[in-house]
Scaffold this active site. Structure first.
Site, short mmCIF file in Angstrom:
data_model
loop_
_atom_site.label_atom_id
_atom_site.label_comp_id
_atom_site.label_asym_id
_atom_site.label_seq_id
_atom_site.Cartn_x
_atom_site.Cartn_y
_atom_site.Cartn_z
N SER A 221 26.83 36.81 39.79
CA SER A 221 28.01 36.87 40.64
C SER A 221 27.56 36.95 42.11
CB SER A 221 28.90 38.05 40.23
OG SER A 221 30.19 37.91 40.77
N GLU A 353 34.76 31.44 33.40
CA GLU A 353 34.41 32.33 34.50
C GLU A 353 35.62 33.10 35.05
OE1 GLU A 353 31.74 33.41 35.60
OE2 GLU A 353 30.12 31.96 35.46
N HIS A 466 33.40 35.94 32.79
CA HIS A 466 32.49 36.32 33.87
C HIS A 466 31.72 37.58 33.48
CE1 HIS A 466 31.15 36.18 38.02
NE2 HIS A 466 31.46 37.45 38.19
#
EC number: 3.1.1.1
Length: 565
Positions: A221, A353, A466
């Site tokens: 991230s 995601e 994610h």
């Protein structure tokens, strides 16, 4: 002297038995540090763990909004056996993120401080020998505003793969990324902390059994975006030798691309500072206490999207900026000139995601899963601060992704894909292609698995949300309870891929599914059960967005020429 010799003899004896009775002590350039030994169930090899080793001076006073400086030396043996405080941030958001992401059995209680430039080291090396193990330096995520080193226990990865794992911290939020876009506060302080940590690794890691000539940076991230920034930065040249960017790169519109000065003025005004000049803002903000700055930070509501106000006035994140130092010019120019660090590079995304965790964190109004095109267009515009999609582009984007269905639930899923592509998928492919075209070995993956440790609130069918890959990369099945044999084997495979890449610049190895290099055929690996090779990840989506953006740029320049005439 004889005491030291005796200690060394007894330490050697204990280590040879695999059960050290004396805690490990290591020399750093600043002084000695004392750690502790930890053994992972099923392994006789102990891991020496050092928690809270300082790599820079506390960034206080005049060092707030300034590049980090080397740590002060000490003459005693510093005990580094407990987790360091996290960098200042929203404590509630930090706890939420740790609960969702950690591979630890239980959450480490959080403390927060502006004095937070510390790193944790996990080394399986026999410290009495001159080991030279590969080094893997982790940069945590959290939108450049939350998280810290204690979320990640490096023991499983270190012991399974015989690598030295280093987990670093860096300044976050206002402390880490406040920028007036001039010499008074250039910004990117958190990224400069990452560079300082890599310098520390070069100077010290050999004494922990690591090879300073084999350093891999990896992050997820905002940590993946940070890796991507370091790959582009001349300041990081020769500080690392391979790079892994998980679920984010430099072109993530959340974290890069917006002007920072209007945000700086907003922060200063909320803090009660005059905004007439950069010098006045910086001087005033340096006088504020940690808690006063935290209060400003909480008022800014970083990490959430305002779905009611003017999106052009909203700032959910503090961005990475082109500061002329860390990033000497625009990333597009650096990539076009091929003037970046052309190390072997692994770039990956997860299948969904923007599936559940990020919409939940950002307060997206999608819980009902009842979406129509009009509502989707409205949400896209309100999300402008994190997507950078102008109003003109929205109809074409909605038609492309949602035009083929009337079903509200399907429309919701496709809408989530749209945002995932803008933030993660398309930027990751663009960066990978640029790296490949510069002649550097490049590998891509898409992670497609649902870990057993995720929240029960999350839709069952969601594979690869994610951060899902974190559980595999960090060996969560070896610390948390309840993992299936399938999940344990997946984690072993992923750790092996990552460590092979750290060792050789190539993830492939004996007994593993073949992972094709990302060349002109654009082969990549779908990581799941089973893992299998595929081709051309997100290529149609990249074509669509590249064409759409190019059309907008052409229209804008044509309009500018018309106005000038």
């Amino acid at each position: 002297m004889w005491l030291c010799a005796l200690s060394l003899i007894s330490l050697t004896a204990c280590l040879s038995l695999g059960h050290p009775s004396l805690p490990p002590v290591v020399h750093t350039v600043h002084g000695k540090v004392l750690g502790k030994y930890v053994t992972l169930e099923g392994f006789s090899q102990p891991v020496a763990v050092f928690l809270g080793v300082p790599f820079a001076k506390p960034p206080l006073g005049s060092l707030r909004f300034a590049p980090p400086e080397p740590a002060e030396p000490w003459s005693f043996v510093k005990h580094t056996t407990s987790y360091p405080p996290l960098c200042y941030q929203n404590p509630e958001a930090a706890l939420r993120l740790a609960e969702l992401f950690t591979n630890q059995r239980k959450i480490i209680p959080h403390k927060f401080s502006e004095d937070c430039l510390y790193l944790n080291i996990y080394t399986p090396a026999d410290l009495t020998q001159n080991s030279r193990l590969p080094v893997m330096v982790w940069i945590h995520g959290g939108g450049l505003v939350i998280d810290g080193a204690s979320t990640y226990d490096g023991v499983p990865l270190a012991v399974h793969e015989n690598v030295v794992v280093v987990v670093i911290q860096y300044r976050l939020g206002i402390w880490g990324f406040f920028s007036t876009e001039d010499e008074h506060s250039r910004g990117n302080w958190g990224h400069l902390d990452q560079v300082a940590a890599l310098h520390w690794v070069q100077d010290n890691i050999a004494n922990f059994g690591g090879n300073p000539g084999s350093v891999t940076i990896f992050g997820e991230s905002a940590g993946g975006e940070s890796v991507s920034v370091l790959v582009l930065s001349p300041l990081a040249k020769n500080l690392f030798h391979r790079a892994i960017a998980q679920s984010s790169v430099i072109f993530n519109p959340c974290l890069f691309g917006r002007a920072a000065r209007p945000l700086a003025k907003k922060i200063a005004a909320l803090a009660g500072c005059k905004t007439t000049t950069s010098a006045a803002m910086v001087h005033c903000l340096r006088q504020k206490t940690e808690d006063e700055l935290l209060e400003v930070s909480l008022k800014m509501k970083f990490g959430t999207v305002d779905f009611l106000g003017d999106p052009r006035e909203s700032y959910p994140f503090l961005p990475t900026v082109i500061d002329g130092v860390l990033l000497p010019k625009a990333p597009e120019e650096i990539l076009a000139e091929k003037s970046f660090n052309t190390v072997p590079y692994m770039v990956g995304i997860n299948k969904h995601e923007f599936g559940w965790i990020i919409p939940m964190f950002l307060d997206f109004p999608l819980s009902e899963r009842k979406l129509d095109q009009k509502t989707a267009a409205s949400i896209l515009w309100q999300a402008y601060p994190i997507l950078n999609i102008s109003e003109k582009l929205i109809p074409a984007a909605i038609e492309k992704y949602l035009g083929g269905t009337e079903d509200p639930a399907t429309m919701t899923d496709l809408f989530l894909d749209l945002i995932g592509d803008i933030m993660f998928g398309v930027p990751s492919v663009i960066v990978s292609r640029s790296h490949r075209d510069a002649g550097a070995p490049t590998y891509m993956y898409e992670y497609q698995y649902r870990p057993s440790f995720v929240s029960d609130d999350r839709p069952q069918e969601l594979l690869g949300d994610h951060a899902d890959e974190l559980f595999s990369v960090w060996g969560a099945p070896f610390l948390k309870e309840g993992a299936s044999e399938e999940e344990i084997n997946l984690s072993k495979m992923v750790m092996k891929f990552w460590a092979n890449f750290a060792r050789n610049g190539n993830p492939n190895g004996e007994g593993l599914p073949h992972w094709p290099e990302y060349d002109q055929k654009e082969g990549y690996l779908q990581i799941g059960v089973p893992a299998q090779a595929a081709h051309r990840l997100k290529d149609k989506e990249v074509d669509f967005w590249t064409e759409l953006r190019a059309k907008e740029t052409a229209e804008r320049s044509s309009h500018r020429e018309h106005v000038e005439l």
